[in-house]
Write a protein that holds these residues in place. Sequence first.
Motif, short mmCIF file in Angstrom:
data_model
loop_
_atom_site.label_atom_id
_atom_site.label_comp_id
_atom_site.label_asym_id
_atom_site.label_seq_id
_atom_site.Cartn_x
_atom_site.Cartn_y
_atom_site.Cartn_z
N THR A 244 -14.63 18.83 -28.04
CA THR A 244 -13.73 19.81 -27.41
C THR A 244 -12.27 19.37 -27.55
OG1 THR A 244 -14.01 18.79 -25.23
CG2 THR A 244 -15.44 20.66 -25.76
N TYR B 231 -19.35 15.96 -26.22
CA TYR B 231 -18.62 17.14 -25.75
C TYR B 231 -17.17 16.82 -25.34
CZ TYR B 231 -22.14 20.53 -26.69
OH TYR B 231 -23.00 21.35 -27.37
N ILE B 232 -16.87 15.55 -25.12
CA ILE B 232 -15.46 15.18 -24.94
C ILE B 232 -14.75 15.18 -26.29
CG2 ILE B 232 -13.91 13.26 -24.36
CD1 ILE B 232 -15.99 12.55 -22.11
N ALA C 75 -22.35 13.47 -23.23
CA ALA C 75 -21.03 13.39 -22.59
C ALA C 75 -19.97 13.00 -23.63
CB ALA C 75 -21.06 12.37 -21.45
N ALA C 76 -20.26 11.97 -24.43
CA ALA C 76 -19.27 11.52 -25.43
C ALA C 76 -19.00 12.62 -26.44
CB ALA C 76 -19.78 10.27 -26.14
#
Lengths: 473, 99
Positions: free
Chosen positions: A311, A307-308, A304-305
């Motif tokens: 991106t 791909y934040i 999660a971290a």
Amino acid sequence: MTADSIQSIREGLLRKEFSAVEVAREALVFAERENPKTNAFLLFSAERAVANAERVDARIAAGEEPGLLAGVPVAVKDVILTKGLRTTCGSRILEHYVPPYDATVVERIEAAGGLIIGKTNCDEFAMGSSNENSAFGPVRNPAAPDRVPGGSSGGSAAAVAQKTAVISLGSDTGGSIRQPASFCGVVGVTPTYGRVSRYGLVAFASSLDHIGPFARSVRDAATLLEAMAGRDPLDSTSADAPVPNYAAHLDGHVRGMKIGVPISYMRHALGETYELIDKAIRRLKGLGCELREISLPATDYAVAAYYIICTAEASSNLARFDGARYGLRSAASATLSDMYHNTRGEGFGPEVKRRIMLGTYVLSHGYYDAYYKKAQKVRALITRDFTNAFQSVDAIVAPVSPFPVFRIGEKVDDPMAMYLSDIYTITGSLAGIPCMSVPCGTTNEGLPVGLQILCNHFHEQQMFRLADAFERR
Amino acid sequence: MKLSEEQVRYVAKLANLNLTQAEIDRMVQDLGSVLEHMDSLAAIDTEGVEPMTQVLYQTEETATLRPDVERAPLANEAALANAPAAGSGYFKVPKVIER
């Protein structure tokens, strides 16, 4: 070709058994003939390779030192700029882009006598884990033609596995060197963040992007890293730390080295991957290493971290592709705003659009704190996990991918599943530590699997020593 | 967190990205499932943790400074060589001001 390592080419050149020009021509004929089997190369650069080979031959004839990579055919991932040689980033938007300057790594490789024979296929703007996101067709795995080579540096990994290049360059943001190295059965290295200049690397996520080597041996990978590492005034994030002679310290002495095994990582590795990694760990014990269980608890939040952060950075970096200064410009655009919207709509592929959208969203008003800032805090926790671990161990070993090479088309419809498969490689990327994949066997179907080794910042030497001892076993 | 079609259109506008209706439908679905996973971050306690904006290692604070010396810039011709439209030493773009 019989000479297929940096060392054997060097010895052959110095003994006058063959010339660098002969090496270049032979390598190009072979690579152009074999390439249709994998689609690893997008472009060959015969003229440039031969011109550089002539310089190597002249140096040898004059009795000068020909350089660390003398006469060695090198493939370069197509996200790294080469002056006068088309560089596409695997994207329609840069289909006809010819860079006006060389990346620092390209200059350094050629100064060291390396022969750049071509540019390799990759996921568009290095975004992907299978090389299926290239605008110029997927790359096929040399070990299994119906399967992917991994990504995003799939072409560079496949070229080395297929022996159409002796060594190659990839880029790694969240695993784009280690995962294809594992899937193709070659060595792939992500150096410490800042170890290698990124001047001339088309930026994807600047706080995570690395350039690193592929090779068929740890020794060759170490030599290539040595040739290109070190401070570059053109990249303010490049570290001013001395570059050791990595290959000189591959002495096989790993007795007493303390190796951390993150138990939770092993729990998620599937079937044959688990068995091969487990066997590799036992082999390290046999070499005299001391094994210790370690815990990296923040890993659960890494995907999660990552791909934040990646991106968000990508959405900013890719804003430059707007049709104004280079690349594609949409033909039918009456206004400047239309030109931007249409050019980007026509030029980018689905995965790049998805990441630009995600990144724009997580940075947008009202969501910045919940996503981007939170992810940066989690990144600090992931880094802290590694800092704590390295107080009691010298290196960490882990799988590279939870499963072996998959089939072309098998996972393309589920982006979240593809993102989750990056779990073992992105933690090291977020911490900026050196990590690598070294082959550790094949499944019953003959599919290669790699063992990942991670060390503390700037401890590449230790990492290479362990990988080399493991490779020789 | 699910995204509505309206939100997707708004973000695409922010990103200067033209999307077809089919692409928008797909984005609603794909971004929704990714953001749902990203929402798991809310569960981890980050109280008092400094955001990590870049990779840090032991080094002097001035380590990344370079001497302030002139360096030849890219020549005008080379800079324009890849331009879709250029003239008189400039990049040409569609008109933004009506006469």
